[in-house]
Design a protein around this motif. Structure first.
Motif, PDB file in Angstrom:
ATOM      1  N   UNK A 251      -3.998  -6.627   0.182  1.00  0.00           N
ATOM      2  CA  UNK A 251      -4.009  -5.724  -0.962  1.00  0.00           C
ATOM      3  C   UNK A 251      -3.411  -4.366  -0.601  1.00  0.00           C
ATOM      4  N   UNK A 252      -3.762  -3.847   0.574  1.00  0.00           N
ATOM      5  CA  UNK A 252      -3.239  -2.548   1.004  1.00  0.00           C
ATOM      6  C   UNK A 252      -1.726  -2.621   1.214  1.00  0.00           C
ATOM      7  N   UNK A 253      -1.275  -3.668   1.919  1.00  0.00           N
ATOM      8  CA  UNK A 253       0.160  -3.846   2.158  1.00  0.00           C
ATOM      9  C   UNK A 253       0.917  -3.974   0.832  1.00  0.00           C
ATOM     10  N   UNK A 254       0.321  -4.696  -0.136  1.00  0.00           N
ATOM     11  CA  UNK A 254       0.981  -4.908  -1.420  1.00  0.00           C
ATOM     12  C   UNK A 254       1.040  -3.630  -2.246  1.00  0.00           C
ATOM     13  N   UNK A 255      -0.030  -2.847  -2.213  1.00  0.00           N
ATOM     14  CA  UNK A 255      -0.015  -1.560  -2.927  1.00  0.00           C
ATOM     15  C   UNK A 255       1.075  -0.660  -2.342  1.00  0.00           C
ATOM     16  N   UNK A 256       1.168  -0.648  -1.023  1.00  0.00           N
ATOM     17  CA  UNK A 256       2.209   0.165  -0.385  1.00  0.00           C
ATOM     18  C   UNK A 256       3.604  -0.383  -0.689  1.00  0.00           C
ATOM     19  N   UNK A 257       3.745  -1.722  -0.609  1.00  0.00           N
ATOM     20  CA  UNK A 257       5.053  -2.331  -0.825  1.00  0.00           C
ATOM     21  C   UNK A 257       5.538  -2.188  -2.250  1.00  0.00           C
ATOM     22  N   UNK A 258       4.718  -2.634  -3.213  1.00  0.00           N
ATOM     23  CA  UNK A 258       5.149  -2.622  -4.619  1.00  0.00           C
ATOM     24  C   UNK A 258       4.956  -1.257  -5.278  1.00  0.00           C
ATOM     25  N   UNK A 259       4.116  -0.422  -4.689  1.00  0.00           N
ATOM     26  CA  UNK A 259       3.883   0.888  -5.280  1.00  0.00           C
ATOM     27  C   UNK A 259       4.732   1.995  -4.686  1.00  0.00           C
TER      28      UNK A 259
ATOM     29  N   UNK B 157      11.953  -5.059 -13.288  1.00  0.00           N
ATOM     30  CA  UNK B 157      11.372  -5.356 -11.983  1.00  0.00           C
ATOM     31  C   UNK B 157      10.380  -4.270 -11.574  1.00  0.00           C
ATOM     32  N   UNK B 158      10.722  -3.027 -11.828  1.00  0.00           N
ATOM     33  CA  UNK B 158       9.781  -1.932 -11.511  1.00  0.00           C
ATOM     34  C   UNK B 158       8.492  -2.109 -12.320  1.00  0.00           C
ATOM     35  N   UNK B 159       8.619  -2.529 -13.589  1.00  0.00           N
ATOM     36  CA  UNK B 159       7.424  -2.798 -14.407  1.00  0.00           C
ATOM     37  C   UNK B 159       6.546  -3.856 -13.735  1.00  0.00           C
ATOM     38  N   UNK B 160       7.193  -4.934 -13.268  1.00  0.00           N
ATOM     39  CA  UNK B 160       6.443  -6.004 -12.612  1.00  0.00           C
ATOM     40  C   UNK B 160       5.782  -5.499 -11.331  1.00  0.00           C
ATOM     41  N   UNK B 161       6.495  -4.660 -10.570  1.00  0.00           N
ATOM     42  CA  UNK B 161       5.917  -4.094  -9.347  1.00  0.00           C
ATOM     43  C   UNK B 161       4.675  -3.271  -9.667  1.00  0.00           C
ATOM     44  N   UNK B 162       4.763  -2.503 -10.746  1.00  0.00           N
ATOM     45  CA  UNK B 162       3.602  -1.698 -11.117  1.00  0.00           C
ATOM     46  C   UNK B 162       2.404  -2.596 -11.418  1.00  0.00           C
ATOM     47  N   UNK B 163       2.629  -3.655 -12.189  1.00  0.00           N
ATOM     48  CA  UNK B 163       1.528  -4.555 -12.537  1.00  0.00           C
ATOM     49  C   UNK B 163       0.904  -5.166 -11.284  1.00  0.00           C
ATOM     50  N   UNK B 164       1.737  -5.582 -10.341  1.00  0.00           N
ATOM     51  CA  UNK B 164       1.235  -6.168  -9.093  1.00  0.00           C
ATOM     52  C   UNK B 164       0.425  -5.140  -8.314  1.00  0.00           C
ATOM     53  N   UNK B 165       0.970  -3.927  -8.206  1.00  0.00           N
ATOM     54  CA  UNK B 165       0.268  -2.874  -7.471  1.00  0.00           C
ATOM     55  C   UNK B 165      -1.061  -2.537  -8.136  1.00  0.00           C
ATOM     56  N   UNK B 166      -1.065  -2.442  -9.469  1.00  0.00           N
ATOM     57  CA  UNK B 166      -2.299  -2.114 -10.186  1.00  0.00           C
ATOM     58  C   UNK B 166      -3.364  -3.197  -9.993  1.00  0.00           C
ATOM     59  N   UNK B 167      -2.935  -4.464  -9.976  1.00  0.00           N
ATOM     60  CA  UNK B 167      -3.881  -5.557  -9.755  1.00  0.00           C
ATOM     61  C   UNK B 167      -4.562  -5.423  -8.397  1.00  0.00           C
ATOM     62  N   UNK B 168      -3.808  -5.035  -7.384  1.00  0.00           N
ATOM     63  CA  UNK B 168      -4.396  -4.888  -6.055  1.00  0.00           C
ATOM     64  C   UNK B 168      -5.226  -3.616  -5.925  1.00  0.00           C
ATOM     65  N   UNK B 169      -4.864  -2.592  -6.676  1.00  0.00           N
ATOM     66  CA  UNK B 169      -5.722  -1.403  -6.733  1.00  0.00           C
ATOM     67  C   UNK B 169      -7.053  -1.781  -7.371  1.00  0.00           C
ATOM     68  N   UNK B 170      -7.003  -2.586  -8.437  1.00  0.00           N
ATOM     69  CA  UNK B 170      -8.223  -3.069  -9.091  1.00  0.00           C
ATOM     70  C   UNK B 170      -9.080  -3.882  -8.126  1.00  0.00           C
ATOM     71  N   UNK B 171      -8.418  -4.710  -7.310  1.00  0.00           N
ATOM     72  CA  UNK B 171      -9.157  -5.500  -6.319  1.00  0.00           C
ATOM     73  C   UNK B 171      -9.854  -4.588  -5.314  1.00  0.00           C
TER      74      UNK B 171
END
Length: 466
Positions: free
Chosen positions: A146-154, A368-382
């Motif tokens: 989750x941390x890696x994904x927030x950093x990567x996609x965010x 794609x940036x929209x999708x990255x935001x959604x992915x990052x937000x999901x992991x922030x929620x986690x």
């Protein structure tokens, strides 16, 4: 800075990782008896004829559109051009290969995302962090992903997209990159502050429009050059296996860049698509898995191939030897990336070529940036769990907007380098998790096939994983 980024990428994107991606795709393909071939008709049916939504979940098509938003982006225009520029025409074949094999990995990860989804903030949430914690009982591993994904996609990946937009717009319209960055950030802010449903709605309408228009232009150019189709495909295959005299000495680079840009573009095994897959309302996890497997084909076999053929037909590219010298230099002084595609389209349509690619790239990269935001937000929620903080989410949204703007004004090499770090780390952690969860995935697949053979519409009891 760029030197350190390159050193980290050399470690992450080693030959071991490339082998892992290929072996994983082969293994899942063989174990499931090549579902990416056997179930093509089923994929089409599930995508267009069994799509419904609820208060908690979006429709299968909307989830597909969000996933395609992430997959169809800069990698399809600038990434393909970069792969050709560094690995020669043979890199295109290896992009195809990793897409075909990666489709099986995409089916597995998306099905697992569905299997272990849960309701948070009144909507379905899921992804690798969720199935790692629930399926493997490894909380620390889930948190790490989750941390890696927030950093990567965010932080890292949005900059790749906005950078390509800014460079293309500067080339086509001579608009300063900082101005383009401000416009992208403003429009993005209007969408991401509206939540997942607004993202899904925008993706649902934009994705078919942007992909359809771009492929239509590519088909026109392919039609104009139809007599060269056999020779171009011969060049791709001969270069991929070291037979071509010009590109025979860079087979290793062709494989490396083909796999690297293939994984970046189609995201199979990366762990990003399961987030969108988990948000869908379906009766069985494997249904969304098959739909996501189909999205890999859309990305690489259609859109990436269209870009590659347009570039190779026109000869608008350079190929750099690993030593630094040029094997082919048809565009002296032009940096590898989206400009190859712009020159290629302009070769036939001089009046609109550069601007058409810039506009296409804007839509591709923006969604794609929209999708990255959604992915990052999901992991922030986690990571937040039950300790929700609206203020924290808003701060995080501001950080994404800043990273998007910063990406528009920094150098292309640095933007791509940071993006590759984000993709690579996510893929390493997720692929290992897929191997550890393979028994659960295969059990899910067998259950789906068993119910279909019995003439049933496959269903699954999601409560057993809550």
């Amino acid at each position: 800075m760029e030197t350190y980024v390159k050193a980290v990428n050399d470690i992450i994107w080693s030959d071991l990782f490339i082998a892992l991606c290929v072996i994983t795709g082969i293994y899942f393909s063989v174990k499931m008896r090549f579902p990416q071939v056997r179930y093509i008709g089923e994929m089409w049916k599930l995508l267009f004829f069994e799509s419904s939504s609820s208060e908690k979940g979006i429709s299968s098509f909307q989830a597909f559109a969000i996933a395609i938003s992430g997959r169809v982006g800069t990698g399809n225009i600038a990434g393909v051009a970069t792969a050709i520029g560094m690995g020669g025409p043979g890199a295109v074949f290896w992009m195809w290969a990793i897409a075909f094999l990666g489709s099986a990995s995409a089916i597995v990860e998306a099905a697992l995302g569905q299997m272990y989804k849960e309701v948070r903030d009144g909507q379905y949430r899921g992804g690798p962090a969720f199935y790692i914690e629930k399926g493997l009982k490894l909380k620390w591993y889930a948190v790490a992903f989750a941390i890696v994904t927030v950093m990567g996609t965010g932080l890292f990946l949005p900059g790749v997209q906005s950078n390509s937009i800014a460079v293309a717009v500067k080339t086509a319209f001579n608009i300063p990159r900082n101005i383009t960055g401000i416009v992208v950030v403003f429009v993005l802010g209007l969408i991401i502050f509206g939540g997942v449903r607004r993202i899904a709605k925008v993706a649902e309408y934009l994705v078919p429009f942007m992909a359809g228009g771009y492929i239509l232009m590519a088909l026109i150019i392919i039609g104009i050059n139809y007599e060269y189709i056999p020779s171009v495909f011969k060049l791709i295959f001969s270069s991929a296996f070291g037979i071509d005299a010009t590109f025979g000495g860079i087979v290793g680079a062709a494989i490396s860049w083909g796999v690297k840009r293939g994984v970046y573009s189609n995201e199979a095994g990366q762990g990003s698509a399961p987030h969108a897959a988990a948000a869908a309302e379906v009766s069985h996890p494997m249904k969304q898995g098959l739909i996501q497997g189909f999205s890999v084909y859309i990305d690489t076999l259609f859109v990436c191939t269209a870009t590659a053929l347009v570039i190779l037909f026109t000869g608008m590219y350079n190929v750099e030897h690993p030593s630094g010298r040029f094997i082919v230099e048809h565009l002296p002084g032009v940096a590898k990336g989206a400009e190859y595609t712009q020159f290629a389209v302009s070769y036939h349509f001089s009046a609109i070529g550069s601007s058409f690619v810039a506009i296409s790239l804007f839509f591709f990269a923006f969604t794609t940036i929209m999708a990255y935001y959604y992915i990052a937000e999901t992991n922030v929620s986690y990571l937040q769990g039950k300790n929700k903080s609206k203020a924290f989410i808003n701060i995080f949204r501001a950080v994404i907007l800043f990273s998007t703007y910063y990406g528009a004004i920094k150098t292309s090499d640095l933007a791509w380098g940071l993006g590759d770090i984000g993709v690579g780390l996510m893929a390493w952690l997720n692929i290992i998790a897929l191997w550890l969860l393979q028994k659960k995935a295969f059990s899910l697949f067998k259950d789906y096939e068993k119910q279909r053979k019995e003439g049933k519409d496959p269903t699954f009891d999601f409560s057993c994983n809550q």
